[in-house]
Scaffold this active site. Structure first.
Site, PDB file in Angstrom:
ATOM      1  N   HIS A 192      -8.330   8.227   2.432  1.00  0.00           N
ATOM      2  CA  HIS A 192      -7.640   9.510   2.560  1.00  0.00           C
ATOM      3  C   HIS A 192      -8.625  10.636   2.340  1.00  0.00           C
ATOM      4  O   HIS A 192      -9.602  10.503   1.601  1.00  0.00           O
ATOM      5  CB  HIS A 192      -6.468   9.606   1.581  1.00  0.00           C
ATOM      6  CG  HIS A 192      -6.814   9.295   0.167  1.00  0.00           C
ATOM      7  ND1 HIS A 192      -6.932   8.004  -0.301  1.00  0.00           N
ATOM      8  CD2 HIS A 192      -7.111  10.097  -0.882  1.00  0.00           C
ATOM      9  CE1 HIS A 192      -7.266   8.021  -1.580  1.00  0.00           C
ATOM     10  NE2 HIS A 192      -7.388   9.285  -1.964  1.00  0.00           N
ATOM     11  N   HIS A 248      -4.608   0.919   8.355  1.00  0.00           N
ATOM     12  CA  HIS A 248      -5.033   0.739   6.969  1.00  0.00           C
ATOM     13  C   HIS A 248      -6.528   0.412   6.903  1.00  0.00           C
ATOM     14  O   HIS A 248      -6.962  -0.629   7.376  1.00  0.00           O
ATOM     15  CB  HIS A 248      -4.234  -0.374   6.281  1.00  0.00           C
ATOM     16  CG  HIS A 248      -4.628  -0.567   4.843  1.00  0.00           C
ATOM     17  ND1 HIS A 248      -4.000   0.094   3.799  1.00  0.00           N
ATOM     18  CD2 HIS A 248      -5.619  -1.299   4.279  1.00  0.00           C
ATOM     19  CE1 HIS A 248      -4.588  -0.235   2.670  1.00  0.00           C
ATOM     20  NE2 HIS A 248      -5.575  -1.092   2.919  1.00  0.00           N
ATOM     21  N   ASP A 257      -0.200  16.731  -1.161  1.00  0.00           N
ATOM     22  CA  ASP A 257      -0.519  15.950  -2.357  1.00  0.00           C
ATOM     23  C   ASP A 257       0.542  16.241  -3.423  1.00  0.00           C
ATOM     24  O   ASP A 257       0.940  17.383  -3.629  1.00  0.00           O
ATOM     25  CB  ASP A 257      -1.919  16.320  -2.878  1.00  0.00           C
ATOM     26  CG  ASP A 257      -2.435  15.298  -3.878  1.00  0.00           C
ATOM     27  OD1 ASP A 257      -3.396  14.578  -3.560  1.00  0.00           O
ATOM     28  OD2 ASP A 257      -1.855  15.207  -4.994  1.00  0.00           O
ATOM     29  N   CYS A 311       0.846  -1.193   0.000  1.00  0.00           N
ATOM     30  CA  CYS A 311       0.000   0.000   0.000  1.00  0.00           C
ATOM     31  C   CYS A 311       0.885   1.249   0.000  1.00  0.00           C
ATOM     32  O   CYS A 311       1.707   1.433   0.900  1.00  0.00           O
ATOM     33  CB  CYS A 311      -0.918  -0.004   1.220  1.00  0.00           C
ATOM     34  SG  CYS A 311      -1.780   1.555   1.453  1.00  0.00           S
ATOM     35  N   ASN A 337     -12.899  10.452  -1.747  1.00  0.00           N
ATOM     36  CA  ASN A 337     -13.382   9.682  -2.890  1.00  0.00           C
ATOM     37  C   ASN A 337     -13.406   8.214  -2.493  1.00  0.00           C
ATOM     38  O   ASN A 337     -12.413   7.687  -1.987  1.00  0.00           O
ATOM     39  CB  ASN A 337     -12.446   9.876  -4.092  1.00  0.00           C
ATOM     40  CG  ASN A 337     -12.410  11.324  -4.565  1.00  0.00           C
ATOM     41  OD1 ASN A 337     -13.427  12.019  -4.557  1.00  0.00           O
ATOM     42  ND2 ASN A 337     -11.238  11.787  -4.972  1.00  0.00           N
ATOM     43  N   THR A 343      -8.090   6.479  -6.388  1.00  0.00           N
ATOM     44  CA  THR A 343      -6.990   5.777  -7.059  1.00  0.00           C
ATOM     45  C   THR A 343      -6.088   5.051  -6.071  1.00  0.00           C
ATOM     46  O   THR A 343      -5.378   4.122  -6.459  1.00  0.00           O
ATOM     47  CB  THR A 343      -6.133   6.762  -7.884  1.00  0.00           C
ATOM     48  OG1 THR A 343      -5.626   7.786  -7.025  1.00  0.00           O
ATOM     49  CG2 THR A 343      -6.959   7.396  -8.994  1.00  0.00           C
ATOM     50  N   GLY A 382     -13.425   8.248  -8.312  1.00  0.00           N
ATOM     51  CA  GLY A 382     -12.057   8.704  -8.565  1.00  0.00           C
ATOM     52  C   GLY A 382     -11.044   8.270  -7.523  1.00  0.00           C
ATOM     53  O   GLY A 382      -9.949   8.840  -7.449  1.00  0.00           O
ATOM     54  N   HIS A 387      -8.829  14.573   1.204  1.00  0.00           N
ATOM     55  CA  HIS A 387      -8.175  15.730   0.585  1.00  0.00           C
ATOM     56  C   HIS A 387      -8.580  16.975   1.376  1.00  0.00           C
ATOM     57  O   HIS A 387      -9.783  17.203   1.604  1.00  0.00           O
ATOM     58  CB  HIS A 387      -8.639  15.899  -0.863  1.00  0.00           C
ATOM     59  CG  HIS A 387      -8.305  14.752  -1.765  1.00  0.00           C
ATOM     60  ND1 HIS A 387      -7.241  14.781  -2.648  1.00  0.00           N
ATOM     61  CD2 HIS A 387      -8.898  13.542  -1.942  1.00  0.00           C
ATOM     62  CE1 HIS A 387      -7.197  13.641  -3.322  1.00  0.00           C
ATOM     63  NE2 HIS A 387      -8.188  12.864  -2.915  1.00  0.00           N
TER      64      HIS A 387
HETATM   65  P1  AMP Z   1      -7.721   9.845  -4.988  1.00  0.00           P
HETATM   66  O1  AMP Z   1      -7.799  10.110  -6.464  1.00  0.00           O
HETATM   67  O2  AMP Z   1      -8.868  10.440  -4.206  1.00  0.00           O
HETATM   68  O3  AMP Z   1      -7.505   8.379  -4.672  1.00  0.00           O
HETATM   69  O4  AMP Z   1      -6.450  10.628  -4.472  1.00  0.00           O
HETATM   70  C1  AMP Z   1      -5.168  10.115  -4.503  1.00  0.00           C
HETATM   71  C2  AMP Z   1      -4.255  11.290  -4.403  1.00  0.00           C
HETATM   72  O5  AMP Z   1      -2.968  10.826  -4.038  1.00  0.00           O
HETATM   73  C3  AMP Z   1      -4.088  12.089  -5.703  1.00  0.00           C
HETATM   74  O6  AMP Z   1      -4.513  13.428  -5.506  1.00  0.00           O
HETATM   75  C4  AMP Z   1      -2.592  11.975  -5.987  1.00  0.00           C
HETATM   76  O7  AMP Z   1      -2.048  13.163  -6.523  1.00  0.00           O
HETATM   77  C5  AMP Z   1      -2.022  11.660  -4.626  1.00  0.00           C
HETATM   78  N1  AMP Z   1      -0.761  10.951  -4.618  1.00  0.00           N
HETATM   79  C6  AMP Z   1      -0.434   9.825  -5.311  1.00  0.00           C
HETATM   80  N2  AMP Z   1       0.829   9.430  -5.013  1.00  0.00           N
HETATM   81  C7  AMP Z   1       1.302  10.328  -4.112  1.00  0.00           C
HETATM   82  C8  AMP Z   1       2.538  10.482  -3.421  1.00  0.00           C
HETATM   83  N3  AMP Z   1       3.564   9.616  -3.596  1.00  0.00           N
HETATM   84  N4  AMP Z   1       2.692  11.535  -2.579  1.00  0.00           N
HETATM   85  C9  AMP Z   1       1.686  12.412  -2.405  1.00  0.00           C
HETATM   86  N5  AMP Z   1       0.486  12.314  -3.012  1.00  0.00           N
HETATM   87  C10 AMP Z   1       0.293  11.300  -3.857  1.00  0.00           C
HETATM   88 ZN    ZN Z   2      -2.443   1.400   3.602  1.00  0.00          ZN
END
Ligand code: AMP
Ligand code: ZN
Length: 117
Positions: A97, A45, A29, A3, A84, A92, A90, A99
């Site tokens: 988490h 987690h 971010d 993860c 999300n 990913t 969205g 925002h």
């Molecule tokens: P989500 O699309 O809601 O899952 O948000 C995932 C967020 O994680 C996105 O805004 C990415 O820019 C951010 N993200 C992905 N990898 C990293 C990283 N290594 N450090 C900081 N933010 C990250």
């Molecule tokens: Zn995790």
């Protein structure tokens, strides 16, 4: 467990830390969409908001406590928290988490959902 955000908490992947306590970790971010954009995550987690239960929900309150502390720390008066959950929303990274966005006047309404097709 493989993860990304657990690795960030453990320091195995670098991040720009904004705040940390026993329960949560917050970091900038990597692809900000607002002048201030950090992610607040529980250290435990949980894969997504659909996995919150009576047993693990306490830490979600800690996330919002952290947001209030971060706002004071950063001199932020207005902010938006977004979670999300699931692919269509969205999400990913499958470690829950939140925002935290600030530093810009934000719109509200259907257009704030962005492209939906
Ligand atoms: P989500 O699309 O809601 O899952 O948000 C995932 C967020 O994680 C996105 O805004 C990415 O820019 C951010 N993200 C992905 N990898 C990293 C990283 N290594 N450090 C900081 N933010 C990250
Ligand atoms: Zn995790």
């Amino acid at each position: 467990m493989d993860c990304l955000f657990c690795k960030i908490i453990d320091g195995d992947i670098p991040s720009t830390k904004v705040y940390e306590d026993d329960f949560v970790f917050a970091f900038k971010d990597i692809a900000p969409i607002a002048p201030f954009h950090c992610l607040i995550i529980p250290k435990v987690h949980i894969s997504g908001a659909d996995q919150i239960t009576a047993e693990n929900s306490e830490v979600i309150g800690k996330v919002f406590e952290a947001a209030a502390k971060i706002a004071k720390q950063e001199g932020i008066e207005s902010f938006r928290i977004i979670n999300n959950c699931g692919d269509d929303a969205g999400q990913t990274v499958k470690h829950i988490h939140f925002h935290m966005l600030a530093g810009v006047k934000m719109g509200w309404g259907p257009e704030s959902l962005g492209k939906t097709e």
